[in-house]
Scaffold this motif. Structure first.
Motif, PDB file in Angstrom:
ATOM      1  N   SER A  66      73.784 -26.198  68.212  1.00  0.00           N
ATOM      2  CA  SER A  66      72.869 -25.053  68.310  1.00  0.00           C
ATOM      3  C   SER A  66      73.551 -23.782  67.793  1.00  0.00           C
ATOM      4  N   TYR A  67      74.881 -23.811  67.770  1.00  0.00           N
ATOM      5  CA  TYR A  67      75.626 -22.677  67.211  1.00  0.00           C
ATOM      6  C   TYR A  67      76.601 -23.230  66.181  1.00  0.00           C
ATOM      7  N   ASN A  87      72.349 -19.716  64.470  1.00  0.00           N
ATOM      8  CA  ASN A  87      71.789 -20.166  65.742  1.00  0.00           C
ATOM      9  C   ASN A  87      70.603 -21.061  65.451  1.00  0.00           C
ATOM     10  N   ASN A  91      67.687 -22.832  67.028  1.00  0.00           N
ATOM     11  CA  ASN A  91      66.920 -22.992  68.268  1.00  0.00           C
ATOM     12  C   ASN A  91      65.907 -24.130  68.127  1.00  0.00           C
ATOM     13  N   SER A  92      65.258 -24.470  69.239  1.00  0.00           N
ATOM     14  CA  SER A  92      64.392 -25.649  69.243  1.00  0.00           C
ATOM     15  C   SER A  92      63.159 -25.450  68.362  1.00  0.00           C
ATOM     16  N   LYS A  93      62.736 -24.193  68.222  1.00  0.00           N
ATOM     17  CA  LYS A  93      61.556 -23.925  67.395  1.00  0.00           C
ATOM     18  C   LYS A  93      61.865 -24.246  65.925  1.00  0.00           C
ATOM     19  N   TRP A  94      63.042 -23.793  65.484  1.00  0.00           N
ATOM     20  CA  TRP A  94      63.450 -24.057  64.098  1.00  0.00           C
ATOM     21  C   TRP A  94      63.642 -25.573  63.884  1.00  0.00           C
TER      22      TRP A  94
END
Ligand SMILES: [Zn+2]
Length: 504
Positions: A75-76, A294, A296-299
């Motif tokens: 995630s990072y 970063n 994220n779950s949306k991406w």
């Protein structure tokens, strides 16, 4: 002595993005013969004071590849500078990823064995050096400098040269399905490197993280890296050569060096390039000019939506849905565009069968077999001969389906089918019309055929008596006469039956 063979792979792939990894220059992807240093800018030439901006498409495609291979996504993630000096690297450091690659973990299954993937990260390519013969200088071309390069690293869990080759081939197939790279190894769009060591059985342990460790007082034999591999065949041969070379050296109690060796295609052997006694110090540190990423779950969800059906899933579906054999399913799905074409043919065939009042459920296995045979042999042969692309061929799926149904309905025999296929491949057109225009329709009138056969039996009494005397293949000669007498329109099987009936 028998040794355990330990092989790991590092595979670099050029991504098909429009622009380079950190600037707006076009990404040429090797196959364009552009003038040297015509596709460069201050950023990819590493001028002081310029600011790189990461290519979002390349990041998304690397994550997509990870998702296709069941990897985990960091995630990072961030970019790091890897320092080394070489004239093909204008900044004297390469922007790569060190401890936080975009994705990690994951597997690719090869012949039922899951090969663990360590990581997939993104970096920039170097320029190209040429060394003119007889000159005391080299030339540097930076058109390729800073093109996006995706690197996959496997755990050292591969056991044979054939398995290594198959891994690379299946990875290539997935990249082509994802439409993110042509991954042509001959063109340098895919570069495979293998590391190999031989250890005595039961004296070492697999540790994970690309490492093995000795058990007891055993001293591990060194690992050798092979580079400069220009084809899948060369990869297999280079690994096979290296296994044999190392085994012989160990049998003779020679000490092996930890080194990089190149594959010499002309002499079919590996040659030492440089020793790796001391690990190179790259002084990795985070690139202060590029923001960390970063994810994220949306991406991630958005990227996941782009994940197509993969080769393995398509193979299974071809077997289940259409009744293709294991072999045909593998051959027909190796290339996504061929697979799409076959699906269109099948869909047209279903419509044809419906129109003829034939229930699809009873016919579909035989039709799948016929389609698989004609695509896998004749169509592939014609495509290869002309170096043609399936997307541009003249036979429409509808024509192909009609052609298959003519064979299925026994309207044409195999020699007529060859003639029609050649015609629709080279010129296109409706197979039924061609059949009529060239009067290639198979004779289905037994009375007419029998009349011809009676004449042939009368005029070939020698062959007939030979057959009666026990010479089985004399009947083939008679079938040949019938085929000639009907200008190839008889059904050879039926002709044989009628000959045997009339000889008695
Ligand atoms: Zn540039």
């Amino acid at each position: 002595m028998q040794y355990d063979i330990i092989i790991g792979l590092e595979i670099h792939v050029q991504l098909n993005t429009k622009s380079k990894m950190f600037c707006r220059c076009a990404n040429l992807n090797e196959d364009v013969n552009k003038e040297p240093n015509s596709t460069v800018c201050p950023i990819c030439l590493g001028h002081p004071g310029t600011l790189p901006v990461a290519n979002k498409q390349a990041i998304e495609w690397t994550i997509l590849t990870g998702l296709a291979l069941n990897c985990k996504v960091n995630s990072y993630s961030k970019f790091d500078r890897k320092h080394y000096f070489y004239p093909d690297l204008p900044k004297a450091y390469q922007i790569s990823q060190y401890d936080l690659p975009l994705v990690y973990g994951g597997q690719l299954e090869v012949d039922g064995r899951k090969i663990d993937i360590t990581r997939i990260h993104l970096e920039e390519d170097a320029g190209k050096l040429t060394h003119p013969k007889g000159k005391n200088y080299s030339l540097a071309d930076y058109n390729r400098a800073s093109s996006p390069l995706m690197e996959l690293v496997t755990e050292p869990v591969i056991k044979t040269a054939a398995e290594a080759k198959k891994f690379c081939q299946q990875y290539q197939q997935i990249l082509r399905y994802l439409e993110i790279s042509e991954a042509d190894i001959e063109k340098g769009q895919m570069r495979c490197e293998a590391n190999i060591s031989l250890q005595e059985p039961k004296k070492w342990k697999y540790k994970g993280g690309c490492k093995i460790e000795p058990a007891g007082g055993y001293k591990l034999n060194p690992k050798v890296e092979i580079k400069n591999i220009g084809s899948f065949k060369a990869l297999e041969k280079a690994i096979e050569f290296e296994i044999k070379r190392q085994a012989e050296a160990l049998d003779n109690k020679e000490t092996l060096a930890q080194e990089t060796r190149g594959w010499d295609e002309n002499n079919q052997k590996t040659v030492s390039q440089r020793s790796k006694e001391e690990a190179q110090e790259y002084r990795y540190f985070p690139d202060p000019d590029i923001s960390p990423i970063n994810i994220n779950s949306k991406w991630l969800k958005k990227i996941l939506a782009d994940l197509p059906e993969l080769p393995r899933e398509k193979r299974e579906r071809f077997k289940q849905q259409y009744g293709f054999s294991d072999y045909d399913a593998e051959v027909l799905t190796a290339d996504k565009n061929i697979a799409n074409y076959v699906e269109q043919v099948i869909s047209e065939l279903r419509a044809w069968m419906n129109a003829l009042g034939r229930p699809w459920e009873t016919a579909h296995r035989k039709l799948a077999k016929l389609t698989g045979n004609w695509v896998g042999t004749e169509l592939f042969k014609y495509l290869n001969e002309g170096g043609q692309n399936i997307k541009k061929i003249k036979i429409t799926p509808e024509n192909f389906a009609e052609f298959i149904s003519l064979i299925y309905e026994e309207k044409i025999n195999s020699s007529a089918a060859q003639i029609i296929f050649k015609e629709i491949f080279t010129k296109g057109g409706d197979p039924g019309d061609i059949m009529e225009a060239k009067s290639l329709e198979q004779m289905d009138d037994d009375n007419e055929l029998e009349k011809i056969i009676k004449d042939i039996i009368k005029n070939n009494s020698k062959a007939v008596s030979e057959y009666k005397a026990g010479k089985e293949n004399a009947v083939q000669f008679l079938v040949g006469q019938v085929m000639a007498g009907t200008k190839g329109k008889a059904n050879p099987q039926r002709a044989k039956e009628l000959i045997l009936k009339n000889i008695k």
